[in-house]
Design a protein around this motif. Structure first.
Motif, short mmCIF file in Angstrom:
data_model
loop_
_atom_site.label_atom_id
_atom_site.label_comp_id
_atom_site.label_asym_id
_atom_site.label_seq_id
_atom_site.Cartn_x
_atom_site.Cartn_y
_atom_site.Cartn_z
N PRO A 110 2.25 14.84 -30.59
CA PRO A 110 1.58 16.15 -30.62
C PRO A 110 0.22 16.15 -29.91
CG PRO A 110 1.53 15.13 -32.80
CD PRO A 110 2.44 14.31 -31.96
N THR A 111 -0.51 15.03 -29.97
CA THR A 111 -1.83 15.01 -29.32
C THR A 111 -1.69 14.99 -27.80
OG1 THR A 111 -1.88 12.60 -29.68
CG2 THR A 111 -3.11 13.97 -31.23
N LEU A 112 -0.67 14.30 -27.28
CA LEU A 112 -0.43 14.32 -25.84
C LEU A 112 0.08 15.69 -25.39
CD1 LEU A 112 1.14 10.79 -25.22
CD2 LEU A 112 -1.05 11.63 -24.35
N ALA A 113 0.90 16.32 -26.23
CA ALA A 113 1.38 17.68 -25.91
C ALA A 113 0.21 18.64 -25.82
CB ALA A 113 2.39 18.14 -26.96
N LEU A 114 -0.76 18.47 -26.71
CA LEU A 114 -1.96 19.32 -26.70
C LEU A 114 -2.77 19.07 -25.43
CD1 LEU A 114 -3.88 21.31 -28.01
CD2 LEU A 114 -4.81 19.44 -29.40
N LEU A 115 -2.90 17.80 -25.03
CA LEU A 115 -3.64 17.47 -23.82
C LEU A 115 -2.98 18.10 -22.59
CD1 LEU A 115 -5.24 14.15 -22.75
CD2 LEU A 115 -3.50 15.13 -21.26
N VAL A 116 -1.64 18.01 -22.52
CA VAL A 116 -0.91 18.58 -21.38
C VAL A 116 -1.07 20.10 -21.36
CG1 VAL A 116 1.39 18.98 -20.40
CG2 VAL A 116 0.75 16.70 -21.22
N MET A 117 -1.00 20.72 -22.52
CA MET A 117 -1.16 22.17 -22.62
C MET A 117 -2.55 22.60 -22.14
SD MET A 117 -0.65 24.40 -26.09
CE MET A 117 -0.96 26.17 -26.14
N PHE A 118 -3.56 21.88 -22.56
CA PHE A 118 -4.94 22.17 -22.15
C PHE A 118 -5.09 21.98 -20.65
CE2 PHE A 118 -9.44 20.40 -21.90
CZ PHE A 118 -10.04 21.65 -21.88
N ALA A 119 -4.52 20.88 -20.12
CA ALA A 119 -4.62 20.58 -18.69
C ALA A 119 -3.89 21.62 -17.84
CB ALA A 119 -4.05 19.18 -18.42
N VAL A 120 -2.73 22.06 -18.29
CA VAL A 120 -1.96 23.05 -17.54
C VAL A 120 -2.70 24.39 -17.51
CG1 VAL A 120 0.15 24.45 -17.54
CG2 VAL A 120 0.29 21.98 -17.92
N GLY A 121 -3.19 24.83 -18.66
CA GLY A 121 -3.93 26.09 -18.71
C GLY A 121 -5.14 26.07 -17.80
N LEU A 122 -5.90 24.97 -17.84
CA LEU A 122 -7.10 24.85 -17.00
C LEU A 122 -6.71 24.70 -15.53
CD1 LEU A 122 -10.16 24.53 -16.73
CD2 LEU A 122 -9.88 22.09 -17.23
N GLY A 123 -5.71 23.87 -15.25
CA GLY A 123 -5.31 23.60 -13.87
C GLY A 123 -4.75 24.81 -13.15
N VAL A 124 -3.89 25.58 -13.82
CA VAL A 124 -3.30 26.77 -13.19
C VAL A 124 -4.36 27.85 -13.00
CG1 VAL A 124 -1.59 28.61 -13.42
CG2 VAL A 124 -0.98 26.26 -14.03
N THR A 125 -5.25 28.01 -13.99
CA THR A 125 -6.36 28.97 -13.84
C THR A 125 -7.19 28.63 -12.61
OG1 THR A 125 -6.49 29.35 -16.23
CG2 THR A 125 -8.42 29.92 -14.92
N LEU A 126 -7.57 27.35 -12.48
CA LEU A 126 -8.34 26.91 -11.31
C LEU A 126 -7.52 27.04 -10.03
CD1 LEU A 126 -10.03 23.71 -12.79
CD2 LEU A 126 -11.15 25.88 -12.27
N GLY A 127 -6.20 26.80 -10.14
CA GLY A 127 -5.33 26.87 -8.97
C GLY A 127 -5.28 28.26 -8.37
N VAL A 128 -5.19 29.28 -9.23
CA VAL A 128 -5.17 30.66 -8.75
C VAL A 128 -6.53 31.02 -8.14
CG1 VAL A 128 -4.92 33.08 -9.40
CG2 VAL A 128 -3.41 31.37 -10.42
N LEU A 129 -7.61 30.66 -8.84
CA LEU A 129 -8.95 30.98 -8.33
C LEU A 129 -9.24 30.24 -7.02
CD1 LEU A 129 -11.00 30.81 -11.67
CD2 LEU A 129 -10.31 32.87 -10.43
N ASN A 130 -8.71 29.03 -6.91
CA ASN A 130 -8.96 28.20 -5.73
C ASN A 130 -8.34 28.80 -4.46
OD1 ASN A 130 -10.18 25.94 -4.57
ND2 ASN A 130 -8.32 24.71 -4.74
N VAL A 131 -7.28 29.57 -4.62
CA VAL A 131 -6.65 30.21 -3.47
C VAL A 131 -7.61 31.22 -2.84
CG1 VAL A 131 -4.79 31.77 -2.76
CG2 VAL A 131 -4.29 29.89 -4.31
N PHE A 132 -8.36 31.93 -3.67
CA PHE A 132 -9.26 32.98 -3.19
C PHE A 132 -10.69 32.49 -2.96
CE2 PHE A 132 -5.90 34.90 -5.75
CZ PHE A 132 -5.37 35.83 -4.86
N PHE A 133 -11.08 31.46 -3.72
CA PHE A 133 -12.44 30.91 -3.61
C PHE A 133 -12.32 29.39 -3.50
CE2 PHE A 133 -12.43 34.58 -6.50
CZ PHE A 133 -13.18 35.48 -5.76
N ARG A 134 -12.29 28.87 -2.28
CA ARG A 134 -12.03 27.44 -2.07
C ARG A 134 -13.13 26.54 -2.62
NH1 ARG A 134 -7.59 27.22 1.58
NH2 ARG A 134 -6.52 29.19 1.12
N ASP A 135 -14.31 27.10 -2.89
CA ASP A 135 -15.39 26.29 -3.48
C ASP A 135 -15.05 25.84 -4.89
OD1 ASP A 135 -16.91 26.56 -1.21
OD2 ASP A 135 -18.08 28.25 -1.96
#
Length: 264
Positions: free
Chosen positions: A150-175
């Motif tokens: 469960p703790t690794l599942a939580l880490l992956v969930m946190f990483a995916v949420g943060l990573g995809v959010t940054l991924g979308v923003l990174n398309v429009f703002f490369r900084d």
């Protein structure tokens, strides 16, 4: 949500094929081939064990096991590596696969799923060797080991949420991608991985626990070093943050999925 799951399931062959191709491409022109997937993490574990438990004779406060610091370090470094790989690759996945997005029609969320699958394969190999080391050295934590799921599942969930959010923003703002790469280095040292929270002054510990990764790292170290179940109540804020980030990532992705292709 169910429609999204069905779409991903329909493209499971594409996802599995992509994971397989990436794994094979790493060692395509290598004499030892896939053996490097074992040799690299094995070398890292040996270095941590020999240098920190034997040469430097480093000890954790209150721990009398000569391998305690090595296990503490591996528990943090390996799980942080999983987190960093998912977030770093997810924030660039839409940019790195721009040609694929323009030429083929497929669920865009396949790309973050492929990132997570590749990261879990790499982590599984490394952590499997680390688990073997725990068994051989007589430091296996027993039933508390199950708490890693469960703790690794939580880490992956946190990483995916943060990573995809940054991924979308990174398309429009490369900084965004450039800045987060720098921030990630500082984040590592602000997280109790190389050191223990117990050595910090009392007034500093409160601020350290505001770091969600600090709570996760402490959980892994509690499980693997002390052989105890983690303090589940301390992980509730991380769970809430992970859920909020996943919801934000999904909303951003749905709203800007069409625009992303034009920006790439």
């Amino acid at each position: 949500m169910l429609g999204m799951v069905r779409a991903l399931w329909a493209y499971r062959g594409f996802i599995l094929g992509s994971v397989k191709r990436e794994f094979q491409s790493k060692y395509q022109n290598s004499l030892l081939g896939a053996a490097w997937t074992v040799l690299n993490p094995l070398a890292m574990i040996v270095v941590y064990t020999v240098i920190f438990s034997q040469v430097m004779r480093t000890r954790l406060p209150g721990a009398d096991n000569s391998f305690a610091y090595s296990i503490h370090l591996c528990a943090g470094v390996l799980t942080w590596g999983l987190f960093a790989e998912i977030v770093s690759r997810a924030q660039n996945t839409f940019i790195d696969n721009s040609n694929l997005l323009k030429k083929l029609s497929f669920p865009r969320l396949c790309l973050p799923v492929i990132v997570v699958a590749n990261a879990l394969v790499n982590f599984g190999i490394v952590f499997g060797l680390f688990t073997l080391f725990l068994l051989v050295s007589g430091n296996f934590p027993g039933l508390a080991y199950l708490a890693l799921l469960p703790t690794l599942a939580l880490l992956v969930m946190f990483a995916v949420g943060l990573g995809v959010t940054l991924g979308v923003l990174n398309v429009f703002f490369r900084d965004v991608g450039q800045f987060f790469g720098i921030f990630l280095n500082f984040w590592f040292w602000l997280t109790p991985i190389v050191y223990s929270v117990s050595i910090l002054p009392e007034r500093v510990r409160h601020w350290v626990h505001l770091n969600p990764m600090a709570r996760l790292m402490e959980s892994y170290q509690t499980i693997l070093v002390q052989g105890r179940w983690p303090d589940w109540t301390s992980l509730w804020p991380v769970l809430v943050l992970a859920i909020l980030l996943c919801v934000l990532a999904l909303r951003l992705f749905r709203r800007h999925a069409g625009e992303m292709v034009d920006e790439l």
